[in-house]
Scaffold this motif. Structure first.
Motif, PDB file in Angstrom:
ATOM      1  N   UNK A  82      68.491 -22.387 -50.708  1.00  0.00           N
ATOM      2  CA  UNK A  82      69.024 -22.321 -51.941  1.00  0.00           C
ATOM      3  C   UNK A  82      68.551 -23.068 -52.360  1.00  0.00           C
ATOM      4  N   UNK A  83      67.941 -22.719 -54.105  1.00  0.00           N
ATOM      5  CA  UNK A  83      67.267 -23.378 -54.346  1.00  0.00           C
ATOM      6  C   UNK A  83      67.371 -23.563 -56.354  1.00  0.00           C
ATOM      7  N   UNK A  84      67.942 -25.171 -56.801  1.00  0.00           N
ATOM      8  CA  UNK A  84      68.073 -24.107 -58.112  1.00  0.00           C
ATOM      9  C   UNK A  84      67.444 -23.844 -59.094  1.00  0.00           C
ATOM     10  N   UNK A  85      66.950 -23.146 -60.545  1.00  0.00           N
ATOM     11  CA  UNK A  85      65.933 -23.099 -61.483  1.00  0.00           C
ATOM     12  C   UNK A  85      65.878 -22.568 -62.772  1.00  0.00           C
ATOM     13  N   UNK A  86      65.495 -23.013 -63.192  1.00  0.00           N
ATOM     14  CA  UNK A  86      65.651 -23.403 -65.307  1.00  0.00           C
ATOM     15  C   UNK A  86      65.617 -21.644 -65.670  1.00  0.00           C
ATOM     16  N   UNK A  87      65.294 -20.843 -64.966  1.00  0.00           N
ATOM     17  CA  UNK A  87      64.860 -19.663 -65.776  1.00  0.00           C
ATOM     18  C   UNK A  87      64.726 -19.176 -64.962  1.00  0.00           C
ATOM     19  N   UNK A  88      64.529 -17.367 -65.849  1.00  0.00           N
ATOM     20  CA  UNK A  88      64.619 -16.228 -64.477  1.00  0.00           C
ATOM     21  C   UNK A  88      65.965 -16.038 -64.154  1.00  0.00           C
ATOM     22  N   UNK A  90      69.710 -14.572 -63.267  1.00  0.00           N
ATOM     23  CA  UNK A  90      70.444 -15.243 -62.151  1.00  0.00           C
ATOM     24  C   UNK A  90      70.447 -15.658 -61.061  1.00  0.00           C
ATOM     25  N   UNK A  91      70.049 -14.359 -60.183  1.00  0.00           N
ATOM     26  CA  UNK A  91      69.617 -14.342 -58.145  1.00  0.00           C
ATOM     27  C   UNK A  91      68.664 -14.003 -57.935  1.00  0.00           C
ATOM     28  N   UNK A  92      67.704 -15.075 -57.521  1.00  0.00           N
ATOM     29  CA  UNK A  92      66.248 -14.163 -57.087  1.00  0.00           C
ATOM     30  C   UNK A  92      66.066 -14.069 -55.460  1.00  0.00           C
ATOM     31  N   UNK A  93      66.013 -12.820 -54.936  1.00  0.00           N
ATOM     32  CA  UNK A  93      66.333 -12.713 -53.487  1.00  0.00           C
ATOM     33  C   UNK A  93      64.349 -12.778 -53.102  1.00  0.00           C
ATOM     34  N   UNK A  94      64.292 -13.370 -52.229  1.00  0.00           N
ATOM     35  CA  UNK A  94      63.246 -12.930 -51.662  1.00  0.00           C
ATOM     36  C   UNK A  94      62.886 -13.289 -49.697  1.00  0.00           C
ATOM     37  N   UNK A  95      61.562 -12.946 -49.834  1.00  0.00           N
ATOM     38  CA  UNK A  95      61.476 -13.744 -47.683  1.00  0.00           C
ATOM     39  C   UNK A  95      60.616 -14.128 -47.813  1.00  0.00           C
ATOM     40  N   UNK A  96      61.173 -14.917 -46.230  1.00  0.00           N
ATOM     41  CA  UNK A  96      60.166 -16.078 -46.078  1.00  0.00           C
ATOM     42  C   UNK A  96      59.591 -15.894 -44.444  1.00  0.00           C
ATOM     43  N   UNK A  97      59.314 -16.596 -44.090  1.00  0.00           N
ATOM     44  CA  UNK A  97      58.603 -16.718 -42.750  1.00  0.00           C
ATOM     45  C   UNK A  97      59.740 -15.519 -42.249  1.00  0.00           C
ATOM     46  N   UNK A  98      58.956 -14.738 -41.651  1.00  0.00           N
ATOM     47  CA  UNK A  98      59.573 -14.060 -40.630  1.00  0.00           C
ATOM     48  C   UNK A  98      60.450 -12.709 -41.271  1.00  0.00           C
ATOM     49  N   UNK A  99      60.476 -12.844 -42.567  1.00  0.00           N
ATOM     50  CA  UNK A  99      61.048 -11.396 -43.020  1.00  0.00           C
ATOM     51  C   UNK A  99      59.617 -10.171 -43.741  1.00  0.00           C
ATOM     52  N   UNK A 100      60.023  -8.776 -42.541  1.00  0.00           N
ATOM     53  CA  UNK A 100      58.271  -8.273 -42.640  1.00  0.00           C
ATOM     54  C   UNK A 100      58.599  -8.182 -44.336  1.00  0.00           C
ATOM     55  N   UNK A 101      56.898  -7.450 -44.253  1.00  0.00           N
ATOM     56  CA  UNK A 101      56.961  -7.292 -45.731  1.00  0.00           C
ATOM     57  C   UNK A 101      56.154  -6.017 -45.369  1.00  0.00           C
TER      58      UNK A 101
END
Length: 365
Positions: A82-88, A90-101
């Motif tokens: 979980x990382x904080x960011x400045x814009x966009x 409120x909650x952005x979910x993304x897949x990293x290594x091992x999450x299928x595409x």
């Protein structure tokens, strides 16, 4: 003997995200967190294995516990960064290594229930105007995916966060058959029901306009539940499923879990041979690694030669699924039940409808 339910992968991924967000706010390690499953409306406690700050964010780890089920994700680690960011948003979910595409779009295979789970549980923990990115990582996901049929449904390079509920029922455990029977018995007032082996069938059937109350999830217990439908005097059953599963019935296999029986390439090759397909085609079918690969090959042959092998072979398979299902029911119960079948491919496109299946689908839709 009672069999223990567990939780689906999205629940553990969400739990790890909650623990990581808590560390960002409080710099405290949580040994467990509460997760609202939404479906069902229940709050459960999920153990957290590790939490740590990393760079500008926080990382938490938990492990999958699917309960008493034949599930290859058992005890696999699930990370949430979980990382904080400045814009966009409120909650952005993304897949990293091992999450299928998703093969077609390259988007992360994080489906609607998982997305809703993250949004519902994390939104209430955010500070005013706080925005975060959540990256889900399955370190063993790519390796585990090689042992699944994910690729058959267009998911590559890892596992998907799929499901419509937070509860992982022990679908493969014998005790679960009784729960399926009870669900079927509660629907015996319907003249026709639709049997779906898994989530893909349930989702597609609903999209086609079939009444969700008529849908029965069978997992791999097709044989016993067909007999139960006859005992309950239901008049007709539409078998609605992925071709790599349903074609097993054409080979006389009525418990479709791959741990017990497979035979898909043998079944396809046998039906193609009976239809008169040339030897090179039969040899390639028999050497195909998956049912989806065999289907693609037949489609390529048809496109190049102007033949109609897909329709010929799959029509024969669908007809045999109907016939052998009815024979199985009569042998086990001395009762008769109309059975039709609809088989779809990895893209959830219908390949073939048996004659009875087409009639039943028209009636249901």
């Amino acid at each position: 003997m009672l069999f223990r339910s567990g939780y689906t992968l999205p629940v553990f991924a969400c739990a790890a995200a909650i623990a990581a967000l808590h560390w960002l706010h409080k710099k405290q390690v949580m040994r467990s967190v509460d997760v609202n499953l939404i479906y069902p409306a229940e709050i459960v406690e999920i153990p957290i294995e590790q939490v740590s700050g990393v760079y500008q964010g926080a990382l938490a780890i938990t492990r999958s516990d699917p309960g008493d089920n034949l599930d290859l994700t058992r005890n696999t680690p699930i990370w949430a960064l979980v990382e904080q960011r400045a814009e966009g948003q409120a909650i952005a979910i993304q897949g990293g290594e091992g999450i299928g595409k998703l093969d077609a779009t390259r988007e992360a295979a994080i489906y609607s229930y998982a997305q809703q789970l993250f949004q519902e549980n994390l939104a209430q923990l955010l500070q005013p105007d706080e925005k975060i990115t959540v990256t889900i990582i399955l370190p063993e996901g790519r390796q585990l995916a090689e042992r699944t049929s994910n690729a058959a449904f267009g998911v590559v390079e890892g596992l998907s966060l799929l499901g419509t509920t937070g509860i992982s029922q022990p679908l493969s455990a014998p005790g679960q058959l009784e729960a399926f029977r009870e669900e079927l018995q509660a629907k015996r007032h319907f003249d026709c029901l639709v049997f779906c082996i898994g989530e893909n069938g349930l989702d597609l059937a609903t999209q086609l306009g079939i009444d969700p109350d008529r849908l029965v999830k069978t997992a791999n217990w097709l044989g016993p539940l067909l007999v139960e439908a006859a005992v309950q005097q239901i008049k007709a059953i539409l078998l609605f499923g992925y071709h790599g599963k349903l074609m097993k019935l054409a080979g006389g296999i009525f418990h479709t879990h791959h741990h017990l029986a497979d035979g898909r390439r043998e079944i396809m090759t046998a039906y193609a041979a009976n239809a008169g397909a040339p030897t090179p085609v039969l040899q390639t079918l028999f050497a195909s690694s998956t049912a989806e690969a065999a289907l693609k090959y037949l489609r390529d042959v048809d496109a190049q030669a102007g033949s109609d092998w897909v329709n010929i072979v799959y029509s024969a398979i669908a007809h045999s699924v109907d016939r052998r299902a009815q024979e199985y029911i009569f042998k086990q119960s001395t009762r008769q039940l109309q059975v039709g079948s609809v088989l779809f491919d990895r893209d959830r496109q219908i390949i073939v409808k048996s004659e009875i299946g087409s009639t039943l689908l028209t009636y249901l839709c």
